[in-house]
Design a protein around this motif. Structure first.
Motif: not given
Length: 321
Positions: A303, A310-314, A319-321
């Motif tokens: 992080d 955080s928008k691209g993270r769970t 990392a979001k797929p």
């Protein structure tokens, strides 16, 4: 914003180097719990060097008296740190009335002890229904200080972005973060929690140009404690430190921009002639499991403390797929 290096262990703070008091002139300083005791001593020390100090406290009578005495270098703002709205008003007043409309140094000093009543400790009558504790000490010491930290981040980022500005946050903790203190259940838990906040925040604080450090007093002379009880403690081997040593420790941290992520403890003069020293227990120096695990954790947790990360993270940080 102030440019800070990423935190890494570089050895203990050299507390024999005196604070550079000159850099405090014109700085805006907030001190919660600043109307009495260690807080008052710190307010006096910073105001004497030309800083503009916002005294935040519930003791309106004493706070107003102190602000009047130290005018024009101090103002009083009545503040209950468990109130988010009170703390917002505190920050707004500090910035509005400071010489450069800034918030440079925040000393989160307000707190309460077992003396205020630890309702986690008493044994209830087993023949009656259990009594839910209010956890007031935790609410003040831990939750209230987390409010102070969250708001400091916001207002630090709003202040003038000039080279002479600082973003310094100091937590008043306690030596019970390292030593057992029977019956001080809420107090000890809250101070451990604040030490944990410092240790984890220091790993990302450079990304917002914020320094965060922890000060650990032990037994400090105070008018709140009765002379009889103080004498009883001294008879048991307790050595007291004066509140002025706490103020000098705060000043050391506030004026040295190289210090980030450290815990300094207030000591009797018999231990350290300066009245404070680096605790030296915040890093895993020796090779072994803890050092390896810390290194791995710093690699796993990716992080970044920047807007939009955080928008691209769970929620757990992947990392979001």
């Amino acid at each position: 914003m102030p440019q800070l290096p990423r935190y890494e262990y570089t050895g203990p703070v050299d507390c024999t180097i005196p604070p550079n008091r000159a850099v405090l002139k014109g700085k805006s300083v907030i001190i919660t719990g600043g109307a009495n005791g260690m807080g008052e001593a710190t307010v006096r020390a910073f105001a004497a060097e030309g800083a503009f100090v916002t005294i935040a406290d519930l003791d309106e009578v004493r706070g107003q008296e102190l602000a009047k005495e130290l005018s024009p270098n101090a103002q009083f703002v009545k503040c209950n740190i468990t109130s988010w709205d009170d703390q917002v008003q505190m920050y707004e007043a500090a910035i509005a009335n400071s010489p450069h409309n800034s918030c440079d140094i925040v000393i989160a000093n307000a707190g309460i002890s077992r003396a205020s009543g630890d309702d986690l400790w008493p044994l209830d009558d087993v023949n009656e229904p259990p009594v839910k504790p209010e956890l007031n000490i935790v609410n003040v010491n831990l939750i209230g200080t987390m409010y102070t930290w969250k708001l400091a981040i916001h207002y630090f980022r709003k202040q003038p972005d000039t080279e002479d500005r600082d973003r310094c946050f100091i937590i008043t903790g306690s030596m019970v973060s390292w030593i057992d203190s029977p019956a001080n259940w809420q107090y000890t838990s809250s101070k451990y929690g604040l030490r944990g906040l410092m240790r984890t925040a220091r790993r990302n604080s450079h990304e917002q140009g914020i320094r965060i450090n922890y000060v650990a007093p032990c037994y400090i002379k105070s008018a709140i404690r009765s002379a009889a009880y103080e004498a009883e403690l001294m008879a048991k081997g307790v050595e007291f430190a004066p509140p002025e040593d706490v103020a000098m420790c705060m000043m050391k941290l506030a004026t040295d921009r190289t210090i980030n992520g450290h815990s300094l403890m207030i000591t009797p003069k018999s231990v350290s002639k300066e009245g404070f020293k680096d605790v030296g227990m915040e890093d895993h120096i020796e090779d072994g499991y803890f050092k390896r695990t810390q290194k791995a954790q710093l690699s796993i947790i990716e992080d970044q403390w920047v807007p939009g990360w955080s928008k691209g993270r769970t929620a757990e940080g992947a990392a979001k797929p």
